[in-house]
Design a protein around this motif. Structure first.
Motif, PDB file in Angstrom:
ATOM      1  N   GLU A 428       0.752  -1.280  -0.124  1.00  0.00           N
ATOM      2  CA  GLU A 428      -0.067   0.068   0.110  1.00  0.00           C
ATOM      3  C   GLU A 428       0.949   1.308  -0.190  1.00  0.00           C
ATOM      4  N   ARG A 431       2.524   1.732  -3.596  1.00  0.00           N
ATOM      5  CA  ARG A 431       1.396   2.179  -4.196  1.00  0.00           C
ATOM      6  C   ARG A 431       1.120   3.856  -4.036  1.00  0.00           C
ATOM      7  N   GLU A 435       1.036   7.110  -6.443  1.00  0.00           N
ATOM      8  CA  GLU A 435      -0.209   7.938  -6.532  1.00  0.00           C
ATOM      9  C   GLU A 435       0.458   9.232  -6.186  1.00  0.00           C
ATOM     10  N   VAL A 456       0.794   3.055 -10.445  1.00  0.00           N
ATOM     11  CA  VAL A 456      -0.235   2.423  -9.758  1.00  0.00           C
ATOM     12  C   VAL A 456      -1.193   1.277 -10.244  1.00  0.00           C
ATOM     13  N   GLU A 457      -1.422   1.169 -11.349  1.00  0.00           N
ATOM     14  CA  GLU A 457      -2.087   0.263 -11.973  1.00  0.00           C
ATOM     15  C   GLU A 457      -1.359  -1.042 -11.892  1.00  0.00           C
ATOM     16  N   ILE A 459       0.892  -1.835  -9.785  1.00  0.00           N
ATOM     17  CA  ILE A 459       1.037  -2.416  -8.176  1.00  0.00           C
ATOM     18  C   ILE A 459      -0.282  -2.824  -7.902  1.00  0.00           C
ATOM     19  N   ASP A 460      -1.629  -2.305  -8.378  1.00  0.00           N
ATOM     20  CA  ASP A 460      -2.647  -2.705  -8.298  1.00  0.00           C
ATOM     21  C   ASP A 460      -2.824  -4.279  -8.680  1.00  0.00           C
ATOM     22  N   VAL A 498       9.310   2.786  -3.741  1.00  0.00           N
ATOM     23  CA  VAL A 498       8.695   1.769  -4.315  1.00  0.00           C
ATOM     24  C   VAL A 498       9.572   0.674  -4.266  1.00  0.00           C
TER      25      VAL A 498
END
Ligand SMILES: Cc1cc2nc3c(=O)[nH]c(=O)nc-3n(C[C@H](O)[C@H](O)[C@H](O)COP(=O)(O)O)c2cc1C
Ligand code: SF4
Ligand code: FES
Lengths: 516, 160
Positions: A428, A431, A435, A456-457, A459-460, A498
């Protein structure tokens, strides 16, 4: 005749956020019939934020501190104090509080001690002495003193202040500027704010000395909009400085003139980057400029400009007053002097600790901080703001030294230390780093603007367990692209938190549902 | 409650004169507008462009760059919850969820009665007392769900 007893209640954002204004009002109403013998002073904060509101009562010789005072404590506390009796909130003499005595107070030596808007208090505790010295020795000697001190920029990059000043001094121009970076955008940092709220004349004096050193007669302070109290105090301080000849024409009777304009930011993180800040000071969007030219050569309105952080400039008056040599004796290796570390996040005794470089993370987090607020284990520590790496508990013995941190893949930056306990989910946090970059990117380069959104995408998808192996490889590639292809550290360093999260806490990136 | 002025050209010109009608002051003027009018709209942009000798596109570009320069009127009280790391470490995510639920709105939205606008903020410099919340110009520390509700009713009266 001055009042026999003085009560100090900080006028500082953190203290006020914990109720200091209500405490001050309650004291005021308790003593309103005793104005001859008891007075109330709103001082700055000592920085022992875990004890705020920290109230002190002084008889002129000794200041007795009371911690975590609430309005309902006030009446009883005052009675007990005047009767010479104990009280549950009593901490003893301020100068014996463990959090404070073990520090090396250089830049913050007056912060907490005085009412920051009192010129008398300021002068009584060494104020103006640095400027007087500077006026007597002249520009080249000032710059030598700053070089001798080894002072490096406290805003993040750690560039030697004396060398920057020399460049501006050596660049011929009809106009030069001093631009103070008070944007303090990094999460976990508040030292600029504390200095501006608690001892604003120090910053002003530092800027005047900088102006004198490089031949600039105009200064700007770029203050973030999230600091309404600092804004109020600074505005007053500038006004008071003008009426007391610390600003304006013929400062302290010399032939040097200098004035400062206060600008407020627009809530943009990237405007803390020096060239974006200059754009914003020129009234524009905070787009990063290409470097070179350096701001020291072509800065504000194209003129040579010293851009320095609040704490950098605030360290200057004492460097002149006490000597650069004395400052350089503190610290280790190429990290000379002190840094105002800031303990934040999940920490029992958060606050500001000004300490010579070389102290370890562990000492700061445990000896001052008292461990986590939750009482759980420390899992991760982010140092140096949102672009700083996450350190696992195994790296806590790293000494606070610019180069030692770089060796560990981190950076000290502005000295913010954000502690997380073992409940944090590092996926999180990774991410969020992407973000935040997507939200704050100035938009000039694609790897930062688009890469962060992709980040972000990706990592999601990793968290969801979708095609994990490929997505992890993609994330790695994205990080490379951002590091290599970004114009500034916003895009260029977002991969640090990250990647450190991925490397140190891989288990947090395993989806609970397994591979899909 | 924040007192705001209705927009008219005379008031706007008076505000501009506080800083001077210079292009270099555009960011500062926009701030003064947001503080006094609550937001920046097309009329203000048009006026600024003509007063500062800039194109409307230039002024618009600056307005849209900065998070602070909202383009629609906020509620009477602006509530900002810090979303940055030190506050995350102390539960700002849960606090934000609670706030959205108890106010019945999302971030950047305003309650139906116009009392409260909820906005994110990235660090209030109160990171040693996290999670931190700012209501209008007042900063609060160590805010949990209960204190949040108390603060909202203190500032905005009953919000159901
Ligand atoms: C994205 C980004 C944000 C920054 N934010 C700040 C800030 O808020 N305050 C600051 O003093 N420096 C900040 N910096 C560093 C400045 O660019 C610059 O190095 C500094 O103001 C120079 O002053 P110093 O040498 O005294 O540190 C930031 C840098 C980047 C890349
Ligand atoms: S890296 Fe990001 S913030 Fe920096 S110049 Fe490029 S787009 Fe702007
Ligand atoms: S991170 Fe929330 S106040 Fe600084």
């Amino acid at each position: 005749m001055t009042a026999a007893i003085t009560i100090y209640v900080p006028r500082e954002t953190a203290a006020i956020s914990m109720g200091a204004n209500d405490v001050a009002e309650t004291f005021a109403s308790c003593i309103k019939d005793k104005a001859d013998s008891i007075k109330l002073v709103r001082n700055g904060s000592w920085g022992a934020t875990g004890l705020e509101p920290l109230v002190e009562i002084s008889n002129g010789n000794e200041r007795i501190a009371y911690g975590n005072v609430t309005p309902s404590d006030v009446e009883g506390l005052l009675q007990a104090h005047l009767a010479g009796e104990g009280h549950p909130r009593r901490l003893g003499p301020t100068n014996k509080i463990p959090y404070l005595i073990k520090q090396d107070r250089w830049t913050f030596h007056r912060c907490g001690l005085i009412d920051g808007l009192s010129v008398e208090d300021y002068r009584a505790h060494g104020g103006f002495a640095g400027l007087e010295k500077a006026l007597s020795i002249g520009a080249p000697a000032i710059i030598e003193e700053v070089k001798t001190s080894g002072l490096r920029g406290r805003g993040g990059a750690g560039f030697p202040a004396g060398i920057k000043w020399q460049t501006v001094a050596d660049t011929a121009a009809d106009q030069k500027y001093i631009a103070c970076n008070a944007d303090e955008g990094d999460s976990g940092t508040f030292s600029d704010r504390m200095l501006m709220e608690g001892d604003p004349f120090t910053l002003i004096e530092g800027m005047v000395i900088a102006g004198l050193a490089v031949g600039a007669n105009r200064g700007f302070i770029y203050l973030r909009s999230e600091y309404p109290l600092a804004r109020k105090i600074l505005s007053s301080a500038l006004q008071i400085a003008r009426t007391n000849n610390l600003l304006g024409n013929n400062i302290l009777g010399s032939d040097f003139s200098f004035d400062i304009e206060l600008h407020i930011g627009g809530g943009s993180y990237v405007c803390g980057e020096e060239t974006a800040m200059l754009e914003s000071l020129e009234g524009k969007a905070g787009m990063i400029r290409f470097k070179p030219p350096l701001p020291a050569i072509e800065g504000l309105f194209g003129k040579p400009t010293v851009v320095n952080n609040v704490v950098t400039l605030g360290s200057i008056p004492n460097i002149l007053r006490l000597g650069g040599n004395r400052y350089a004796k503190l610290g280790v290796n190429r990290s000379k002097g002190t840094l105002a570390f800031q303990l934040a996040g999940n920490i029992k005794n958060g606050g500001l600790v000004e300490k010579a470089f070389g102290v370890t993370l562990r000492e700061l987090i445990y000896e001052w901080g008292g461990g986590t607020a939750s009482g759980r284990d420390v899992k991760a520590v982010q140092i140096g703001g949102p672009l700083g790496a996450y350190f696992p508990a195994s790296k806590l013995d790293t000494p606070l030294d610019y180069e030692a941190f770089i060796q560990q893949g981190g950076m000290i930056g502005h000295g913010g230390i954000v502690v997380f306990d073992d409940t944090v989910d590092m996926a999180e946090q990774a991410r969020f780093a992407m973000e935040f970059c997507a939200i704050e990117s100035c938009g000039k380069c694609t790897p930062c603007r688009i890469g962060s959104v992709r980040g972000v995408e990706v990592i999601d998808r990793v968290i969801a367990g979708t095609d994990r192996t490929n997505n992890l490889a993609l994330l790695d590639e994205l990080c490379d692209t951002m590091v290599d292809g970004s114009l500034c550290a916003m895009g260029g360093m977002t991969p640090f938190p990250v990647r450190s999260a991925l490397q140190e806490f891989p288990q947090d990136f395993e989806s609970s549902g397994g591979e899909k | 409650m924040t007192q705001r002025l209705p927009f008219d050209e005379k008031t706007a010109r008076d505000l501009i004169s506080l800083t001077g009608a210079e292009p270099r002051m555009l960011v500062q003027i926009l701030r003064v507008f947001v503080e006094n009018f609550g937001f920046v709209n097309d009329d203000m942009i048009r006026l600024l462009a003509s007063e500062l000798n800039l194109s409307r596109a230039e002024v618009h570009g600056v307005v849209s760059f900065y998070h602070d320069f909202r383009t629609s009127p906020p509620g009477q009280h602006v509530v900002k919850i810090c979303q940055a790391e030190a506050c995350q470490a102390m539960g700002s995510r849960a606090l934000t969820d609670h706030a959205k639920q108890s106010l019945g709105i999302d971030m950047h939205a305003t309650t139906e009665d116009g009392a409260v606008t909820l906005e994110p903020v990235y660090c209030l410099g109160n990171c040693a007392c996290s999670p931190a919340v700012m209501i209008n110009d007042n900063v609060y520390g160590k805010v949990d769900a209960n204190t949040f509700d108390t603060l909202i009713s203190k500032h905005a009266g009953q919000t159901s």
